[in-house]
Scaffold this active site. Sequence first.
Site, PDB file in Angstrom:
ATOM      1  N   PRO A  10       7.717  -8.005   4.447  1.00  0.00           N
ATOM      2  CA  PRO A  10       6.462  -8.820   4.294  1.00  0.00           C
ATOM      3  C   PRO A  10       5.737  -8.223   3.180  1.00  0.00           C
ATOM      4  O   PRO A  10       5.426  -7.084   3.106  1.00  0.00           O
ATOM      5  CB  PRO A  10       5.735  -8.921   5.284  1.00  0.00           C
ATOM      6  CG  PRO A  10       6.410  -8.115   6.605  1.00  0.00           C
ATOM      7  CD  PRO A  10       7.890  -7.794   6.041  1.00  0.00           C
ATOM      8  N   ASN A  11       5.251  -9.034   2.530  1.00  0.00           N
ATOM      9  CA  ASN A  11       4.230  -8.629   1.138  1.00  0.00           C
ATOM     10  C   ASN A  11       4.840  -7.983   0.172  1.00  0.00           C
ATOM     11  O   ASN A  11       3.967  -7.644  -0.753  1.00  0.00           O
ATOM     12  CB  ASN A  11       2.930  -8.118   1.810  1.00  0.00           C
ATOM     13  CG  ASN A  11       2.294  -8.742   2.876  1.00  0.00           C
ATOM     14  OD1 ASN A  11       1.683  -9.914   2.518  1.00  0.00           O
ATOM     15  ND2 ASN A  11       2.054  -8.265   3.971  1.00  0.00           N
ATOM     16  N   ARG A  18      -1.554  -6.308  -6.489  1.00  0.00           N
ATOM     17  CA  ARG A  18      -2.524  -5.408  -5.999  1.00  0.00           C
ATOM     18  C   ARG A  18      -1.959  -3.877  -5.679  1.00  0.00           C
ATOM     19  O   ARG A  18      -0.780  -3.800  -5.568  1.00  0.00           O
ATOM     20  CB  ARG A  18      -3.242  -6.121  -4.719  1.00  0.00           C
ATOM     21  CG  ARG A  18      -3.554  -7.477  -4.970  1.00  0.00           C
ATOM     22  CD  ARG A  18      -4.453  -8.120  -3.972  1.00  0.00           C
ATOM     23  NE  ARG A  18      -5.656  -6.863  -3.640  1.00  0.00           N
ATOM     24  CZ  ARG A  18      -5.999  -7.136  -2.442  1.00  0.00           C
ATOM     25  NH1 ARG A  18      -5.855  -7.902  -1.487  1.00  0.00           N
ATOM     26  NH2 ARG A  18      -7.029  -6.157  -1.936  1.00  0.00           N
ATOM     27  N   TYR A  23       1.869   1.041  -4.942  1.00  0.00           N
ATOM     28  CA  TYR A  23       3.164   0.653  -5.074  1.00  0.00           C
ATOM     29  C   TYR A  23       3.680   0.444  -6.482  1.00  0.00           C
ATOM     30  O   TYR A  23       4.556  -0.245  -6.602  1.00  0.00           O
ATOM     31  CB  TYR A  23       3.024  -0.809  -4.197  1.00  0.00           C
ATOM     32  CG  TYR A  23       2.693  -0.348  -2.731  1.00  0.00           C
ATOM     33  CD1 TYR A  23       3.589   0.157  -1.671  1.00  0.00           C
ATOM     34  CD2 TYR A  23       1.761  -1.152  -2.144  1.00  0.00           C
ATOM     35  CE1 TYR A  23       3.343   0.282  -0.589  1.00  0.00           C
ATOM     36  CE2 TYR A  23       1.195  -1.202  -0.728  1.00  0.00           C
ATOM     37  CZ  TYR A  23       2.120  -0.368   0.126  1.00  0.00           C
ATOM     38  OH  TYR A  23       1.691  -0.358   1.316  1.00  0.00           O
ATOM     39  N   ASN A  74      13.909  -2.222   3.520  1.00  0.00           N
ATOM     40  CA  ASN A  74      12.342  -1.975   3.281  1.00  0.00           C
ATOM     41  C   ASN A  74      11.772  -2.935   4.256  1.00  0.00           C
ATOM     42  O   ASN A  74      11.357  -3.966   3.845  1.00  0.00           O
ATOM     43  CB  ASN A  74      11.918  -1.814   1.910  1.00  0.00           C
ATOM     44  CG  ASN A  74      10.717  -1.221   2.006  1.00  0.00           C
ATOM     45  OD1 ASN A  74       9.878  -1.469   3.086  1.00  0.00           O
ATOM     46  ND2 ASN A  74       9.900  -1.232   0.862  1.00  0.00           N
ATOM     47  N   HIS A  80       6.875  -0.370  11.369  1.00  0.00           N
ATOM     48  CA  HIS A  80       6.401   0.450  12.404  1.00  0.00           C
ATOM     49  C   HIS A  80       5.872  -0.330  13.637  1.00  0.00           C
ATOM     50  O   HIS A  80       5.367   0.053  14.632  1.00  0.00           O
ATOM     51  CB  HIS A  80       4.724   0.486  11.751  1.00  0.00           C
ATOM     52  CG  HIS A  80       4.828   1.056  10.421  1.00  0.00           C
ATOM     53  ND1 HIS A  80       5.437   2.214   9.873  1.00  0.00           N
ATOM     54  CD2 HIS A  80       4.476   0.373   9.289  1.00  0.00           C
ATOM     55  CE1 HIS A  80       5.473   2.299   8.765  1.00  0.00           C
ATOM     56  NE2 HIS A  80       4.716   1.239   8.132  1.00  0.00           N
ATOM     57  N   ASP A  87      16.859  -3.615  16.897  1.00  0.00           N
ATOM     58  CA  ASP A  87      18.016  -4.040  17.638  1.00  0.00           C
ATOM     59  C   ASP A  87      18.986  -4.890  16.930  1.00  0.00           C
ATOM     60  O   ASP A  87      20.242  -4.800  17.189  1.00  0.00           O
ATOM     61  CB  ASP A  87      17.328  -5.006  18.972  1.00  0.00           C
ATOM     62  CG  ASP A  87      16.566  -4.267  19.912  1.00  0.00           C
ATOM     63  OD1 ASP A  87      17.078  -2.944  19.964  1.00  0.00           O
ATOM     64  OD2 ASP A  87      16.186  -4.846  20.698  1.00  0.00           O
ATOM     65  N   HIS A 100      11.365   3.310   1.459  1.00  0.00           N
ATOM     66  CA  HIS A 100       9.681   2.920   1.437  1.00  0.00           C
ATOM     67  C   HIS A 100       9.398   3.213   0.126  1.00  0.00           C
ATOM     68  O   HIS A 100       9.691   4.342  -0.399  1.00  0.00           O
ATOM     69  CB  HIS A 100       9.097   3.441   2.592  1.00  0.00           C
ATOM     70  CG  HIS A 100       9.392   3.197   3.904  1.00  0.00           C
ATOM     71  ND1 HIS A 100       9.002   2.066   4.471  1.00  0.00           N
ATOM     72  CD2 HIS A 100      10.083   3.756   4.602  1.00  0.00           C
ATOM     73  CE1 HIS A 100       9.513   1.581   5.528  1.00  0.00           C
ATOM     74  NE2 HIS A 100      10.279   2.943   5.873  1.00  0.00           N
ATOM     75  N   SER A 102       6.513   3.790  -1.087  1.00  0.00           N
ATOM     76  CA  SER A 102       5.627   4.889  -0.784  1.00  0.00           C
ATOM     77  C   SER A 102       5.974   6.083   0.114  1.00  0.00           C
ATOM     78  O   SER A 102       6.859   5.697   0.913  1.00  0.00           O
ATOM     79  CB  SER A 102       4.021   4.649  -0.191  1.00  0.00           C
ATOM     80  OG  SER A 102       4.221   3.735   1.037  1.00  0.00           O
ATOM     81  N   ARG A 107       0.568   8.958   4.697  1.00  0.00           N
ATOM     82  CA  ARG A 107      -0.760   7.908   4.793  1.00  0.00           C
ATOM     83  C   ARG A 107      -1.164   7.868   6.107  1.00  0.00           C
ATOM     84  O   ARG A 107      -1.288   8.772   6.535  1.00  0.00           O
ATOM     85  CB  ARG A 107       0.071   6.460   4.332  1.00  0.00           C
ATOM     86  CG  ARG A 107       0.484   6.728   2.746  1.00  0.00           C
ATOM     87  CD  ARG A 107       1.164   5.374   2.406  1.00  0.00           C
ATOM     88  NE  ARG A 107       0.214   4.290   2.364  1.00  0.00           N
ATOM     89  CZ  ARG A 107       0.476   2.918   2.270  1.00  0.00           C
ATOM     90  NH1 ARG A 107       1.677   2.671   1.979  1.00  0.00           N
ATOM     91  NH2 ARG A 107      -0.606   1.943   2.235  1.00  0.00           N
ATOM     92  N   ARG A 111       1.616   4.602   9.918  1.00  0.00           N
ATOM     93  CA  ARG A 111       2.582   4.529   9.181  1.00  0.00           C
ATOM     94  C   ARG A 111       3.865   5.538   9.494  1.00  0.00           C
ATOM     95  O   ARG A 111       5.017   5.420   8.831  1.00  0.00           O
ATOM     96  CB  ARG A 111       2.292   4.460   7.776  1.00  0.00           C
ATOM     97  CG  ARG A 111       1.318   3.375   7.625  1.00  0.00           C
ATOM     98  CD  ARG A 111       1.193   3.051   5.882  1.00  0.00           C
ATOM     99  NE  ARG A 111       0.151   2.300   5.593  1.00  0.00           N
ATOM    100  CZ  ARG A 111       0.118   0.853   5.479  1.00  0.00           C
ATOM    101  NH1 ARG A 111       1.146   0.296   5.678  1.00  0.00           N
ATOM    102  NH2 ARG A 111      -0.962   0.498   5.357  1.00  0.00           N
TER     103      ARG A 111
HETATM  104  O1  CA2 Z   1       6.142   1.906   1.136  1.00  0.00           O
HETATM  105  C1  CA2 Z   1       6.366   1.087   1.399  1.00  0.00           C
HETATM  106  O2  CA2 Z   1       7.462   0.369   0.942  1.00  0.00           O
HETATM  107  C2  CA2 Z   1       5.932   0.096   2.597  1.00  0.00           C
HETATM  108  O3  CA2 Z   1       7.221  -0.356   3.373  1.00  0.00           O
HETATM  109  C3  CA2 Z   1       5.421  -1.048   2.089  1.00  0.00           C
HETATM  110  C4  CA2 Z   1       4.631  -1.875   3.142  1.00  0.00           C
HETATM  111  C5  CA2 Z   1       3.807  -0.992   4.324  1.00  0.00           C
HETATM  112  O4  CA2 Z   1       3.476  -1.643   5.444  1.00  0.00           O
HETATM  113  C6  CA2 Z   1       4.676   0.234   4.888  1.00  0.00           C
HETATM  114  O5  CA2 Z   1       4.037   1.069   5.660  1.00  0.00           O
HETATM  115  C7  CA2 Z   1       5.154   0.880   3.579  1.00  0.00           C
HETATM  116  C8  CA2 Z   1       3.588  -2.898   2.644  1.00  0.00           C
HETATM  117  C9  CA2 Z   1       4.184  -3.474   1.658  1.00  0.00           C
HETATM  118  C10 CA2 Z   1       3.195  -4.406   1.058  1.00  0.00           C
HETATM  119  O6  CA2 Z   1       3.334  -4.610  -0.376  1.00  0.00           O
HETATM  120  C11 CA2 Z   1       2.195  -4.706  -1.325  1.00  0.00           C
HETATM  121  C12 CA2 Z   1       2.209  -4.749  -2.630  1.00  0.00           C
HETATM  122  C13 CA2 Z   1       1.278  -5.061  -3.350  1.00  0.00           C
HETATM  123  C14 CA2 Z   1       0.247  -5.721  -3.140  1.00  0.00           C
HETATM  124  C15 CA2 Z   1       0.235  -5.907  -1.617  1.00  0.00           C
HETATM  125  C16 CA2 Z   1       0.880  -5.306  -0.894  1.00  0.00           C
END
Ligand code: CA2
Length: 142
Positions: A10-11, A18, A23, A74, A80, A87, A100, A102, A107, A111
């Site tokens: 997701p996202n 953003r 990222y 990813n 988390h 599973d 990941h 990041s 962080r 996470r």
């Molecule tokens: O570092 C990563 O790749 C994460 O999997 C990214 C997730 C975060 O919840 C994990 O803890 C670490 C979040 C992805 C959201 O990506 C965005 C990118 C641009 C703007 C908003 C969200």
Amino acid sequence: MKKILVINGPNLNMLGFREPAIYGDKSYNALVDQIVGEASRLGVSVEVFQSNHEGEIIDRIQQAYGHYEGIVINPAAYTHTSVAILDALKGVGLPTVEVHLSDINSREDFRKFSYVSLYAEKTICGKGFGGYIEALEYLCRR
Ligand code: CA2
């Protein structure tokens, strides 16, 4: 030819819009282009899938059984929280690398724990798009 499935949670489709400090400033399409380019350089076939829905990610993992030789995932925020994704990965039993963008260990505390790490052969964090390249190289060599 080896077939690898890349799954993004997701996202991640919001990349570049953003949070560039965390990222990066490149778009999700730029990430897909880089993965596809690297796969062709390595001589592997790759499919890249992104979903904001846990159930769709689980369906895609289940469908990979018998069709792919490895998974790069990813799981984003589901990293988390999702025992269900863990599973599903255990269920199909394919070699899996967790990526990941990041460094999740430097962080927020929430996470630092990853369910997927309990199954993944390897976890690559904090290397941006390069993490996906390293994951493909690893599965290719394996
Ligand atoms: O570092 C990563 O790749 C994460 O999997 C990214 C997730 C975060 O919840 C994990 O803890 C670490 C979040 C992805 C959201 O990506 C965005 C990118 C641009 C703007 C908003 C969200």
